[in-house]
Design a protein around this motif. Sequence first.
Motif, PDB file in Angstrom:
ATOM      1  N   ALA A 134       0.809  -1.222   0.000  1.00  0.00           N
ATOM      2  CA  ALA A 134       0.000   0.000   0.000  1.00  0.00           C
ATOM      3  C   ALA A 134       0.839   1.267   0.000  1.00  0.00           C
ATOM      4  CB  ALA A 134      -0.927   0.008   1.217  1.00  0.00           C
ATOM      5  N   THR A 135       2.067   1.196   0.525  1.00  0.00           N
ATOM      6  CA  THR A 135       2.817   2.425   0.752  1.00  0.00           C
ATOM      7  C   THR A 135       4.096   2.571  -0.056  1.00  0.00           C
ATOM      8  OG1 THR A 135       3.985   1.438   2.641  1.00  0.00           O
ATOM      9  CG2 THR A 135       1.935   2.655   3.101  1.00  0.00           C
ATOM     10  N   VAL A 136       4.609   1.475  -0.624  1.00  0.00           N
ATOM     11  CA  VAL A 136       5.839   1.560  -1.408  1.00  0.00           C
ATOM     12  C   VAL A 136       5.476   1.666  -2.872  1.00  0.00           C
ATOM     13  CG1 VAL A 136       7.944   0.363  -2.111  1.00  0.00           C
ATOM     14  CG2 VAL A 136       7.226   0.329   0.280  1.00  0.00           C
ATOM     15  N   GLU A 151       9.128   6.973  -0.490  1.00  0.00           N
ATOM     16  CA  GLU A 151       8.056   6.470   0.351  1.00  0.00           C
ATOM     17  C   GLU A 151       6.712   6.948  -0.181  1.00  0.00           C
ATOM     18  OE1 GLU A 151       9.030   6.088   4.670  1.00  0.00           O
ATOM     19  OE2 GLU A 151      10.384   7.689   4.155  1.00  0.00           O
ATOM     20  N   GLY A 152       5.841   5.983  -0.414  1.00  0.00           N
ATOM     21  CA  GLY A 152       4.508   6.315  -0.844  1.00  0.00           C
ATOM     22  C   GLY A 152       4.395   6.648  -2.312  1.00  0.00           C
ATOM     23  N   GLY A 154       3.632   6.450  -5.925  1.00  0.00           N
ATOM     24  CA  GLY A 154       2.824   5.537  -6.700  1.00  0.00           C
ATOM     25  C   GLY A 154       1.744   4.833  -5.897  1.00  0.00           C
ATOM     26  N   ALA A 155       1.742   5.022  -4.594  1.00  0.00           N
ATOM     27  CA  ALA A 155       0.748   4.382  -3.749  1.00  0.00           C
ATOM     28  C   ALA A 155      -0.388   5.354  -3.484  1.00  0.00           C
ATOM     29  CB  ALA A 155       1.384   3.950  -2.426  1.00  0.00           C
ATOM     30  N   ALA A 156      -1.544   4.808  -3.174  1.00  0.00           N
ATOM     31  CA  ALA A 156      -2.705   5.644  -2.906  1.00  0.00           C
ATOM     32  C   ALA A 156      -2.589   6.288  -1.536  1.00  0.00           C
ATOM     33  CB  ALA A 156      -3.969   4.781  -2.976  1.00  0.00           C
ATOM     34  N   ALA A 157      -2.675   7.617  -1.474  1.00  0.00           N
ATOM     35  CA  ALA A 157      -2.642   8.318  -0.198  1.00  0.00           C
ATOM     36  C   ALA A 157      -4.000   8.176   0.487  1.00  0.00           C
ATOM     37  CB  ALA A 157      -2.327   9.787  -0.439  1.00  0.00           C
ATOM     38  N   PRO A 158      -4.036   8.325   1.818  1.00  0.00           N
ATOM     39  CA  PRO A 158      -5.316   8.251   2.517  1.00  0.00           C
ATOM     40  C   PRO A 158      -6.281   9.287   1.950  1.00  0.00           C
ATOM     41  CG  PRO A 158      -3.494   8.255   4.078  1.00  0.00           C
ATOM     42  CD  PRO A 158      -2.918   8.574   2.739  1.00  0.00           C
ATOM     43  N   GLY A 178       1.309  11.076   8.198  1.00  0.00           N
ATOM     44  CA  GLY A 178       2.600  10.494   7.859  1.00  0.00           C
ATOM     45  C   GLY A 178       2.479   9.202   7.094  1.00  0.00           C
ATOM     46  N   PHE A 179       1.492   9.112   6.234  1.00  0.00           N
ATOM     47  CA  PHE A 179       1.219   7.876   5.497  1.00  0.00           C
ATOM     48  C   PHE A 179       2.478   7.320   4.834  1.00  0.00           C
ATOM     49  CE2 PHE A 179      -0.246   5.717   1.541  1.00  0.00           C
ATOM     50  CZ  PHE A 179      -0.969   4.695   2.129  1.00  0.00           C
ATOM     51  N   GLY A 180       2.867   6.108   5.244  1.00  0.00           N
ATOM     52  CA  GLY A 180       3.991   5.427   4.631  1.00  0.00           C
ATOM     53  C   GLY A 180       5.360   5.806   5.168  1.00  0.00           C
ATOM     54  N   ASP A 181       5.432   6.732   6.126  1.00  0.00           N
ATOM     55  CA  ASP A 181       6.753   7.149   6.580  1.00  0.00           C
ATOM     56  C   ASP A 181       7.280   6.235   7.690  1.00  0.00           C
ATOM     57  OD1 ASP A 181       5.556   7.982   8.960  1.00  0.00           O
ATOM     58  OD2 ASP A 181       5.712  10.123   8.511  1.00  0.00           O
ATOM     59  N   GLN A 182       8.516   6.494   8.089  1.00  0.00           N
ATOM     60  CA  GLN A 182       9.184   5.636   9.062  1.00  0.00           C
ATOM     61  C   GLN A 182       8.450   5.613  10.397  1.00  0.00           C
ATOM     62  OE1 GLN A 182      12.006   3.815   8.444  1.00  0.00           O
ATOM     63  NE2 GLN A 182      11.996   2.898  10.482  1.00  0.00           N
ATOM     64  N   ALA A 183       8.004   6.790  10.848  1.00  0.00           N
ATOM     65  CA  ALA A 183       7.335   6.862  12.148  1.00  0.00           C
ATOM     66  C   ALA A 183       6.049   6.035  12.149  1.00  0.00           C
ATOM     67  CB  ALA A 183       7.034   8.321  12.508  1.00  0.00           C
ATOM     68  N   GLU A 184       5.272   6.116  11.074  1.00  0.00           N
ATOM     69  CA  GLU A 184       4.045   5.333  10.987  1.00  0.00           C
ATOM     70  C   GLU A 184       4.371   3.840  10.987  1.00  0.00           C
ATOM     71  OE1 GLU A 184       0.254   5.801   8.196  1.00  0.00           O
ATOM     72  OE2 GLU A 184       1.858   4.656   7.211  1.00  0.00           O
ATOM     73  N   PHE A 185       5.382   3.461  10.206  1.00  0.00           N
ATOM     74  CA  PHE A 185       5.770   2.055  10.146  1.00  0.00           C
ATOM     75  C   PHE A 185       6.168   1.542  11.527  1.00  0.00           C
ATOM     76  CE2 PHE A 185       9.139  -1.167   9.645  1.00  0.00           C
ATOM     77  CZ  PHE A 185       8.427  -2.136   8.953  1.00  0.00           C
TER      78      PHE A 185
END
Length: 207
Positions: A134-136, A151-152, A154-158, A178-185
């Motif tokens: 979903a995020t890469v 990060e993110g 080509g992926a669909a953002a929220p 922070g969709f797809g970022d390190q902190a969210e992961f």
Amino acid sequence: MDLVDRQGLDAFGVRRLASELGVDPMSIYNHIKGKAALLDAVSEAVLTEASSAAGQWPDDWRDIVLAMAREYRDMARRHPRIFPLLATRAQTSATALEAIERLTAAMRRAGIPDQAVADAPMVLFGFLNGYLLATVGTGTGADGQPAAGAEGAGAAAPPAFDPSQHPTLAALAPLQAGFGDQAEFERMLGTIVAGLAQGATPRTVTA
């Protein structure tokens, strides 16, 4: 790996590989049985890359989960066009099985019930594969090259939510910035580790 990184899976196959190497396509079959076997070889190659530090993994199962997950994410970001292979094909190579053996053996040494140990790989990689798909990104950049590491991309953002229709989702949307970022992961990975730890402790049933 280089060919898929540059041109994607759709363009990959025996003939394309033979052209890249400057050999007759039939000569490829002297070494590998066809496209399916080539895809398995590519999968194993990137898993080997991701597991290069496995010898330095810690002994505690929680730390193994964290190290394994972080290296897996880093690999997915380096090879966004290859990663879907790992998420959509059974991974039964020696490299994949050795990593799972390392994790499950550490969990058993810690005295975790076998059912929780047996569930752990599916729980962990179910999360990793779904989240990373979903995020890469798998698209290309302005130079026509794959947007590896973005990060993110080509992926669909929220989506944006209409507060009059979905007030709760709209209220929570800032927390997904922070969709797809390190902190969210790391936050979501922490949830997975906490869930595995909860399943690792037998529950006391009271009358």
